[in-house]
Design an enzyme around this catalytic site. Structure first.
Site, PDB file in Angstrom:
ATOM      1  N   ASN A   8       0.856  -1.184   0.000  1.00  0.00           N
ATOM      2  CA  ASN A   8       0.000   0.000   0.000  1.00  0.00           C
ATOM      3  C   ASN A   8       0.900   1.245   0.000  1.00  0.00           C
ATOM      4  OD1 ASN A   8      -1.329   2.283   1.168  1.00  0.00           O
ATOM      5  ND2 ASN A   8      -3.010   0.958   1.788  1.00  0.00           N
ATOM      6  N   ASP A  10       0.017   4.477  -0.021  1.00  0.00           N
ATOM      7  CA  ASP A  10      -0.656   5.715   0.420  1.00  0.00           C
ATOM      8  C   ASP A  10       0.293   6.713   1.077  1.00  0.00           C
ATOM      9  OD1 ASP A  10      -3.008   4.470  -0.311  1.00  0.00           O
ATOM     10  OD2 ASP A  10      -3.735   4.179   1.740  1.00  0.00           O
ATOM     11  N   HIS A  11       1.182   6.174   1.915  1.00  0.00           N
ATOM     12  CA  HIS A  11       1.951   7.115   2.741  1.00  0.00           C
ATOM     13  C   HIS A  11       3.124   7.748   2.007  1.00  0.00           C
ATOM     14  CE1 HIS A  11      -0.833   6.549   5.824  1.00  0.00           C
ATOM     15  NE2 HIS A  11      -0.603   5.258   5.915  1.00  0.00           N
ATOM     16  N   ARG A  19       3.840  18.774   1.811  1.00  0.00           N
ATOM     17  CA  ARG A  19       4.446  20.006   1.319  1.00  0.00           C
ATOM     18  C   ARG A  19       3.832  20.488  -0.004  1.00  0.00           C
ATOM     19  NH1 ARG A  19       9.439  21.806   3.235  1.00  0.00           N
ATOM     20  NH2 ARG A  19       9.397  21.544   5.482  1.00  0.00           N
ATOM     21  N   HIS A  44      -5.548   3.587  -1.345  1.00  0.00           N
ATOM     22  CA  HIS A  44      -6.842   3.908  -0.729  1.00  0.00           C
ATOM     23  C   HIS A  44      -7.223   5.331  -1.114  1.00  0.00           C
ATOM     24  CE1 HIS A  44      -9.317   4.098   3.310  1.00  0.00           C
ATOM     25  NE2 HIS A  44     -10.033   4.420   2.242  1.00  0.00           N
ATOM     26  N   ARG A  46      -9.416   8.029  -0.318  1.00  0.00           N
ATOM     27  CA  ARG A  46     -10.351   8.426   0.746  1.00  0.00           C
ATOM     28  C   ARG A  46     -11.207   9.582   0.284  1.00  0.00           C
ATOM     29  NH1 ARG A  46      -8.520   6.325   6.052  1.00  0.00           N
ATOM     30  NH2 ARG A  46     -10.250   7.522   6.869  1.00  0.00           N
ATOM     31  N   ARG A  50      -6.859  12.632   1.548  1.00  0.00           N
ATOM     32  CA  ARG A  50      -5.749  13.084   2.388  1.00  0.00           C
ATOM     33  C   ARG A  50      -4.395  12.561   1.902  1.00  0.00           C
ATOM     34  NH1 ARG A  50      -6.981   9.762   7.899  1.00  0.00           N
ATOM     35  NH2 ARG A  50      -8.990  10.751   7.633  1.00  0.00           N
ATOM     36  N   HIS A  51      -4.391  11.434   1.186  1.00  0.00           N
ATOM     37  CA  HIS A  51      -3.103  10.994   0.611  1.00  0.00           C
ATOM     38  C   HIS A  51      -3.262  10.742  -0.896  1.00  0.00           C
ATOM     39  CE1 HIS A  51      -5.009   7.302   1.939  1.00  0.00           C
ATOM     40  NE2 HIS A  51      -4.607   7.420   3.189  1.00  0.00           N
ATOM     41  N   GLU A  71      -8.661   0.546  -2.737  1.00  0.00           N
ATOM     42  CA  GLU A  71      -9.491   0.540  -1.517  1.00  0.00           C
ATOM     43  C   GLU A  71     -10.343   1.792  -1.513  1.00  0.00           C
ATOM     44  OE1 GLU A  71      -7.077   0.675   1.925  1.00  0.00           O
ATOM     45  OE2 GLU A  71      -6.141  -1.231   1.538  1.00  0.00           O
ATOM     46  N   THR A 102      -7.882   3.415   9.022  1.00  0.00           N
ATOM     47  CA  THR A 102      -9.092   2.609   9.013  1.00  0.00           C
ATOM     48  C   THR A 102      -9.209   1.824  10.318  1.00  0.00           C
ATOM     49  OG1 THR A 102      -8.657   2.377   6.672  1.00  0.00           O
ATOM     50  CG2 THR A 102     -10.430   1.023   7.571  1.00  0.00           C
ATOM     51  N   GLU A 152     -10.877  -9.454   3.330  1.00  0.00           N
ATOM     52  CA  GLU A 152      -9.587  -9.098   3.920  1.00  0.00           C
ATOM     53  C   GLU A 152      -9.828  -8.961   5.410  1.00  0.00           C
ATOM     54  OE1 GLU A 152      -7.398  -5.837   2.209  1.00  0.00           O
ATOM     55  OE2 GLU A 152      -6.172  -5.623   4.015  1.00  0.00           O
ATOM     56  N   HIS A 195      -3.512  -4.600   7.883  1.00  0.00           N
ATOM     57  CA  HIS A 195      -3.604  -3.476   8.812  1.00  0.00           C
ATOM     58  C   HIS A 195      -2.644  -3.665   9.985  1.00  0.00           C
ATOM     59  CE1 HIS A 195      -5.449   0.359   9.670  1.00  0.00           C
ATOM     60  NE2 HIS A 195      -5.100   0.090  10.911  1.00  0.00           N
ATOM     61  N   GLY A 217       1.227  -1.385   4.358  1.00  0.00           N
ATOM     62  CA  GLY A 217       1.558  -0.032   3.936  1.00  0.00           C
ATOM     63  C   GLY A 217       2.492   0.698   4.885  1.00  0.00           C
ATOM     64  N   HIS A 218       1.955   1.139   6.018  1.00  0.00           N
ATOM     65  CA  HIS A 218       2.669   2.077   6.876  1.00  0.00           C
ATOM     66  C   HIS A 218       4.062   1.589   7.261  1.00  0.00           C
ATOM     67  CE1 HIS A 218       3.487   4.221  10.703  1.00  0.00           C
ATOM     68  NE2 HIS A 218       3.017   5.238  10.012  1.00  0.00           N
TER      69      HIS A 218
HETATM   70  N1  PXP Z   1      -5.713  -3.160   4.239  1.00  0.00           N
HETATM   71  C1  PXP Z   1      -6.705  -2.245   4.319  1.00  0.00           C
HETATM   72  C2  PXP Z   1      -8.068  -2.646   3.873  1.00  0.00           C
HETATM   73  C3  PXP Z   1      -6.451  -0.942   4.780  1.00  0.00           C
HETATM   74  O1  PXP Z   1      -7.455  -0.041   4.849  1.00  0.00           O
HETATM   75  C4  PXP Z   1      -5.136  -0.591   5.130  1.00  0.00           C
HETATM   76  C5  PXP Z   1      -4.826   0.800   5.577  1.00  0.00           C
HETATM   77  O2  PXP Z   1      -5.158   1.706   4.580  1.00  0.00           O
HETATM   78  C6  PXP Z   1      -4.132  -1.560   4.993  1.00  0.00           C
HETATM   79  C7  PXP Z   1      -4.457  -2.848   4.576  1.00  0.00           C
HETATM   80  C8  PXP Z   1      -2.710  -1.269   5.290  1.00  0.00           C
HETATM   81  O3  PXP Z   1      -2.538  -1.002   6.645  1.00  0.00           O
HETATM   82  P1  PXP Z   1      -1.124  -0.509   7.171  1.00  0.00           P
HETATM   83  O4  PXP Z   1      -0.852   0.817   6.512  1.00  0.00           O
HETATM   84  O5  PXP Z   1      -1.315  -0.415   8.637  1.00  0.00           O
HETATM   85  O6  PXP Z   1      -0.109  -1.531   6.748  1.00  0.00           O
END
Ligand code: PXP
Length: 245
Positions: A8, A10-11, A19, A44, A46, A50-51, A71, A102, A152, A195, A217-218
């Site tokens: 993922n 997103d970040h 910035r 994702h 949203r 936001r990202h 997502e 989430t 999931e 997650h 992701g994170h």
């Molecule tokens: N799976 C789903 C459905 C999510 O919503 C997220 C967070 O956006 C993730 C996985 C990834 O989670 P994390 O960023 O904590 O790894």
């Protein structure tokens, strides 16, 4: 079959948006992840953007060569976007504006109508549907009856229980995940998990037989700060392959 690793990104967009610059580009990150062995890319979109932004989704769809998992919440706006973009999979997630990330799985019963509309569109468009749910047997059964292809399982509670001194809780959460995963497999659903997963805690999750995919992701973007994204993905792959059944 090795457990599929979807990253993922997103970040990467979170850092960019902090910035208002054009870098770092989540699309570039996606290509690095693919080169490092990711089986798919998750993003994702949203409601508050936001990202990931709409343009990122279009560029990802046009250019990644692995599996694209979008997502989003089960809203009419997101349904129209998914129908236009045609990701390989759409993962429906709950969304609250004030949340940091989430929190918890979908309330499948409460959102039944919106999910049905999404599933109907996805079947017409040839998109797989995954529902992000807690390790709850009623939710698994409902996901199946609504025509989802995959669930999931939300691993947030397991990840919290990985903190020191919570061994009993951890075993309990793993057991709940295993039972929900087994029920889903029996019903013919594919099972993913995600997650809060990291290279340190993913092992026990992928050791659960029915789990065939993880979305992370994170932690991988955090690891990338110190070791680079390619290495961070490779380390995750190694951690998964060491434990997967
Ligand atoms: N799976 C789903 C459905 C999510 O919503 C997220 C967070 O956006 C993730 C996985 C990834 O989670 P994390 O960023 O904590 O790894």
């Amino acid at each position: 079959m090795p457990v599929r690793l979807h990253i993922n990104i997103d970040h990467v967009a979170t850092v960019r948006n902090a910035r208002g610059t054009r870098y770092p580009d989540p699309l570039f990150a996606a290509h690095v992840c693919e080169a490092a062995g990711a089986n798919g890319i998750t993003a994702h979109l949203r409601e508050d953007r936001r990202h990931i932004k709409d343009d990122d989704v279009d560029r990802l769809r046009a250019s990644i060569t692995s599996h694209f998992n979008l997502e989003c919440a089960a809203t009419a706006e997101m349904r129209a976007i998914a129908e236009r973009v045609v990701p390989d999979t759409v993962t429906l997630v709950p969304e609250r504006r004030q949340e940091r990330t989430t929190e918890g799985g979908l309330d499948v019963a409460a959102q039944r109508h919106d999910i049905e509309l999404f599933v109907a569109m996805a079947k017409r468009a040839g998109i797989r549907v995954s529902l992000f749910i807690g390790a709850d047997e009623a939710a698994v059964e409902l996901a199946h009856s609504l025509g989802a292809d995959q669930i999931e399982l939300h691993t947030g509670e397991y990840c919290h229980a990985c903190e020191p001194g919570k061994l009993g809780e951890r075993a309990h959460e793993l057991e709940r995940l295993a039972q929900a995963a087994e029920l889903a497999r029996t019903l013919g659903l594919e099972v993913a998990a995600g997650h809060g997963l990291t290279r340190h805690n993913v092992g026990s999750v992928v050791a659960i037989g029915p789990i065939v995919e993880v979305n992370i992701g994170h932690s991988v973007i955090a690891d990338a700060v110190f070791m680079g994204l390619e290495q961070a993905v490779r380390e995750l792959r190694t951690a998964i392959d060491r434990h997967a059944r």
